[in-house]
Design a protein around this motif. Structure first.
Motif, PDB file in Angstrom:
ATOM      1  N   ILE A 143      -3.712  10.972  -1.236  1.00 50.00           N
ATOM      2  CA  ILE A 143      -4.245   9.930  -1.977  1.00 50.00           C
ATOM      3  C   ILE A 143      -3.391   8.497  -1.561  1.00 50.00           C
ATOM      4  O   ILE A 143      -2.567   8.652  -1.173  1.00 50.00           O
ATOM      5  N   ALA A 144      -4.354   7.477  -1.649  1.00 55.75           N
ATOM      6  CA  ALA A 144      -3.628   6.271  -1.297  1.00 55.75           C
ATOM      7  C   ALA A 144      -4.239   5.213  -1.889  1.00 55.75           C
ATOM      8  O   ALA A 144      -5.506   5.128  -2.547  1.00 55.75           O
ATOM      9  N   SER A 170     -15.140   3.940  -5.406  1.00 57.94           N
ATOM     10  CA  SER A 170     -15.556   2.664  -5.467  1.00 57.94           C
ATOM     11  C   SER A 170     -14.696   1.518  -4.297  1.00 57.94           C
ATOM     12  O   SER A 170     -13.538   1.459  -4.374  1.00 57.94           O
ATOM     13  N   ASP A 171     -15.560   0.685  -3.476  1.00 61.53           N
ATOM     14  CA  ASP A 171     -14.697  -0.038  -2.632  1.00 61.53           C
ATOM     15  C   ASP A 171     -14.519  -1.410  -3.698  1.00 61.53           C
ATOM     16  O   ASP A 171     -13.636  -2.320  -3.168  1.00 61.53           O
ATOM     17  N   GLY A 201       0.753  -1.200  -0.086  1.00 59.16           N
ATOM     18  CA  GLY A 201       0.011  -0.108  -0.019  1.00 59.16           C
ATOM     19  C   GLY A 201       0.657   1.281  -0.162  1.00 59.16           C
ATOM     20  O   GLY A 201       1.931   1.242   0.351  1.00 59.16           O
ATOM     21  N   GLY A 202       0.196   2.311  -0.613  1.00 59.25           N
ATOM     22  CA  GLY A 202       1.142   3.482  -0.579  1.00 59.25           C
ATOM     23  C   GLY A 202       0.118   4.812  -0.484  1.00 59.25           C
ATOM     24  O   GLY A 202      -1.041   4.761  -0.901  1.00 59.25           O
ATOM     25  N   CYS A 203       0.804   5.960   0.027  1.00 58.43           N
ATOM     26  CA  CYS A 203       0.100   7.250   0.329  1.00 58.43           C
ATOM     27  C   CYS A 203       0.931   8.234  -0.182  1.00 58.43           C
ATOM     28  O   CYS A 203       2.240   8.174  -0.049  1.00 58.43           O
ATOM     29  N   ARG A 204       0.463   9.064  -1.025  1.00 63.61           N
ATOM     30  CA  ARG A 204       1.209  10.324  -1.558  1.00 63.61           C
ATOM     31  C   ARG A 204       0.735  11.663  -0.592  1.00 63.61           C
ATOM     32  O   ARG A 204      -0.817  11.508  -0.453  1.00 63.61           O
ATOM     33  N   ARG A 205       1.269  12.559  -0.230  1.00 62.35           N
ATOM     34  CA  ARG A 205       1.063  13.576   0.669  1.00 62.35           C
ATOM     35  C   ARG A 205       0.571  13.189   1.903  1.00 62.35           C
ATOM     36  O   ARG A 205      -0.681  13.864   2.614  1.00 62.35           O
ATOM     37  N   PRO A 241     -10.899   5.539  -0.753  1.00 61.34           N
ATOM     38  CA  PRO A 241     -11.720   6.541  -0.716  1.00 61.34           C
ATOM     39  C   PRO A 241     -11.145   8.018   0.049  1.00 61.34           C
ATOM     40  O   PRO A 241     -10.186   7.636   0.880  1.00 61.34           O
ATOM     41  N   SER A 242     -11.658   9.030  -0.097  1.00 60.38           N
ATOM     42  CA  SER A 242     -11.081  10.399   0.377  1.00 60.38           C
ATOM     43  C   SER A 242     -11.497  10.436   1.915  1.00 60.38           C
ATOM     44  O   SER A 242     -10.986  11.188   2.594  1.00 60.38           O
TER      45      SER A 242
END
Length: 162
Positions: free
Chosen positions: A22-23, A149-150, A11-15, A44-45
């Motif tokens: 966003i992830a 969407s999930d 998994g990754g996340c930016r900012r 999702p946000s």
């Protein structure tokens, strides 16, 4: 003879910790013919995306795919599942995802075993590359980038298509 699944999750996340994070999460499975199947999930946000949530969602995605495979198998063989992840964190900060992962793990354990293997990031580069590709699409725009969407996205990949 047991059915064996080896899944690489990342998994990754930016900012992370900033405005507009966003992830995404990805799971990669390579079969005995070196054909890769990839599942991705855009976070999702809400709740606010974080690196830890993305890693936990990757673990959940891997467990969901193992469960789906078990449900589709007609002969109900014992399953040996190994999930490779470069994440060591399982803190209480994201209890909802930890609880979901544990419930799914319990369901998978009904049909076989699950082994968790920590791998250095360099050995998880395919799943990592997929996550970064999804993050690029989310960050720089694509038709699906606004989707909350999930449902995971599944795509077959041939070895060397990177």
């Amino acid at each position: 003879m047991p059915y064996t699944m080896s899944l690489y999750a990342s998994g990754g996340c930016r900012r992370n910790g900033q405005n507009g994070p966003i992830a995404a999460a990805a799971v990669v499975m390579t079969n005995k013919y070196d054909r890769r199947t990839i599942w991705t999930h855009r976070q999702p946000s809400s709740p606010t995306p974080t690196s830890q949530r993305a890693q936990l969602c990757a673990i959940i995605l891997a467990l969901e795919q193992a469960q789906i495979k078990a449900e589709r198998m007609h002969s109900c063989p014992h399953m040996d599942i190994t999930i490779h992840t470069d994440s060591k964190r399982r803190e209480v900060a994201n209890r909802d995802l930890i609880e979901k992962a544990l419930i799914l793990e319990g369901k998978v354990l009904e049909v076989g075993t699950v082994d968790w293997l920590w791998v250095p990031r360099g050995q998880n580069e395919v799943a990592d590359a997929v996550v970064n590709g999804v993050l690029d699409e989310m960050e720089f725009g694509s038709e699906d980038s606004d989707s909350d969407s999930d449902a995971p996205i599944r795509a077959p990949w041939e070895r060397g298509s990177w």
